[in-house]
Design an enzyme around this catalytic site. Structure first.
Site, mmCIF file in Angstrom:
data_model
loop_
_atom_site.group_PDB
_atom_site.id
_atom_site.type_symbol
_atom_site.label_atom_id
_atom_site.label_comp_id
_atom_site.label_asym_id
_atom_site.label_seq_id
_atom_site.Cartn_x
_atom_site.Cartn_y
_atom_site.Cartn_z
ATOM 1 N N GLU A 39 0.804 -1.216 0.000
ATOM 2 C CA GLU A 39 0.000 0.000 0.000
ATOM 3 C C GLU A 39 0.840 1.272 0.000
ATOM 4 O O GLU A 39 0.503 2.239 -0.656
ATOM 5 C CB GLU A 39 -0.902 0.031 1.242
ATOM 6 C CG GLU A 39 -1.947 -1.062 1.258
ATOM 7 C CD GLU A 39 -3.261 -0.605 0.647
ATOM 8 O OE1 GLU A 39 -3.866 0.308 1.201
ATOM 9 O OE2 GLU A 39 -3.655 -1.156 -0.381
ATOM 10 N N ASP A 55 -10.761 11.081 -4.454
ATOM 11 C CA ASP A 55 -11.304 9.839 -5.019
ATOM 12 C C ASP A 55 -12.806 9.758 -4.766
ATOM 13 O O ASP A 55 -13.418 8.713 -4.922
ATOM 14 C CB ASP A 55 -10.592 8.615 -4.430
ATOM 15 C CG ASP A 55 -10.777 8.496 -2.924
ATOM 16 O OD1 ASP A 55 -11.305 9.449 -2.302
ATOM 17 O OD2 ASP A 55 -10.402 7.457 -2.360
ATOM 18 N N THR A 60 -9.259 10.633 3.401
ATOM 19 C CA THR A 60 -8.781 9.269 3.603
ATOM 20 C C THR A 60 -7.732 9.326 4.705
ATOM 21 O O THR A 60 -6.832 10.160 4.653
ATOM 22 C CB THR A 60 -8.144 8.738 2.297
ATOM 23 O OG1 THR A 60 -9.158 8.694 1.291
ATOM 24 C CG2 THR A 60 -7.551 7.356 2.483
HETATM 25 C C1 LIG Z 1 -18.395 13.569 -4.539
HETATM 26 O O1 LIG Z 1 -19.124 12.576 -5.182
HETATM 27 C C2 LIG Z 1 -19.744 12.970 -6.392
HETATM 28 C C3 LIG Z 1 -20.542 11.824 -6.962
HETATM 29 O O2 LIG Z 1 -21.140 11.102 -5.958
HETATM 30 C C4 LIG Z 1 -18.678 13.449 -7.367
HETATM 31 O O3 LIG Z 1 -19.283 13.911 -8.541
HETATM 32 C C5 LIG Z 1 -17.847 14.540 -6.752
HETATM 33 O O4 LIG Z 1 -16.789 14.898 -7.604
HETATM 34 C C6 LIG Z 1 -17.284 14.110 -5.408
HETATM 35 N N1 LIG Z 1 -16.643 15.242 -4.765
HETATM 36 C C7 LIG Z 1 -15.428 15.162 -4.237
HETATM 37 C C8 LIG Z 1 -14.943 16.404 -3.557
HETATM 38 O O5 LIG Z 1 -14.727 14.175 -4.268
#
Ligand SMILES: *[C@@H]1O[C@H](CO)[C@@H](O)[C@H](O)[C@H]1NC(C)=O
Ligand SMILES: *[C@@H]1O[C@H](CO)[C@@H](O)[C@H](O)[C@H]1NC(C)=O
Ligand SMILES: *[C@@H]1O[C@H](CO)[C@@H](O)[C@H](O)[C@H]1NC(C)=O
Length: 230
Positions: A39, A55, A60
């Site tokens: 990892e 992500d 995380t």
């Molecule tokens: C949060 O999740 C949505 C889809 O569920 C996505 O479009 C968006 O980019 C995400 N935002 C972040 C800050 O990761």
């Protein structure tokens, strides 16, 4: 970080001695460190790690990549509260973390100081580390050992690789989780296959050597690893 299947087998084979029916003591410590290498590239436990890796899972953090947007970080914080009696430096985030965990919200709004508090506790606080250990074991080690038991795995190598696959893909029974990977592996067992591991599994009524089975499992899990990681 991805590693070749043969490298994985060689690395763990060199390290493990075969012992009891479940990973414990020295072998468990070794399994955890091996997963850290895959990892993070080193054997250390990154209790103090915390960042938004964009992500879609919020922040995380910690030794198993606990996320604010999927609820496992909230499990760690609740476990930590149990150890501290409930009022501690993480309490300020309780309402937001509980809300995001319940709704699967990846927003970091309301969590501006979360990572700085996590890093500080993770670098020095024994109870906070213990809380992370507990949730890691509950979420990944216990389910992996349950699957290992059902399969009749006896080598520490195979048990450790189940745990590692669970950490990387999730220990769920979904198609890409540990349960699904085991099922996909077992679906390939259509004849007896001998080997020299000293342990023979019975899968689909066929006799298959445990390490022969493990190689098939690692092939399945490495294909899934090449699809978008969870
Ligand atoms: C949060 O999740 C949505 C889809 O569920 C996505 O479009 C968006 O980019 C995400 N935002 C972040 C800050 O990761
Ligand atoms: C996620 O949380 C943010 C900030 O608290 C909020 O604005 C947003 O509406 C939430 N998203 C969902 C899908 O509930
Ligand atoms: C795996 O097999 C078990 C037992 O047959 C079954 O209950 C489970 O639903 C299967 N999981 C997947 C992801 O196929």
């Amino acid at each position: 970080m991805t590693f070749d299947i043969n490298f994985k087998l060689l690395a763990v084979a060199l390290l493990f001695t075969s012992c009891g029916a479940e990973l414990q003591g020295c072998d468990k410590a070794l399994a955890l460190k091996i997963t850290n290498i895959y990892e993070n590239g080193d054997t250390a436990f990154h209790y103090d790690y915390c960042e938004d890796i964009n992500d879609g899972r919020g922040y995380t953090s910690g030794i198993a990549g606990f996320c604010t947007g999927t609820g496992d970080a909230w499990l760690v914080i609740q476990e930590y509260h149990k150890l501290t009696g409930g009022k501690d430096k993480m309490s300020q985030f309780d309402a937001v973390l509980a809300d995001y965990a319940a709704s699967g919200n990846n927003s970091t709004v309301g969590l501006t100081e979360y990572c700085s508090v996590w890093r500080k506790l993770g670098s020095s606080n024994a109870k906070f580390k213990q809380a992370q250990d507990t949730i890691r074991d509950d979420m990944y080690m216990a389910p992996a050992m349950e699957y290992a038991k059902q399969l009749g795995l006896r080598t520490s190598i195979a048990q450790a690789q189940l745990y590692d696959a669970g950490i990387q893909h999730g220990a769920s029974n979904g198609p890409d989780g540990l349960g699904g990977m085991i099922n996909s592996t077992n679906a390939q067992i259509t004849t007896d296959e001998a080997g020299d591991s000293g342990s023979t599994l019975t899968i689909n009524q066929y006799k298959i050597d445990e390490i022969v089975w493990l190689k098939k499992f690692l092939a399945v899990s490495s294909v899934i690893l090449k699809s978008p990681p969870i």
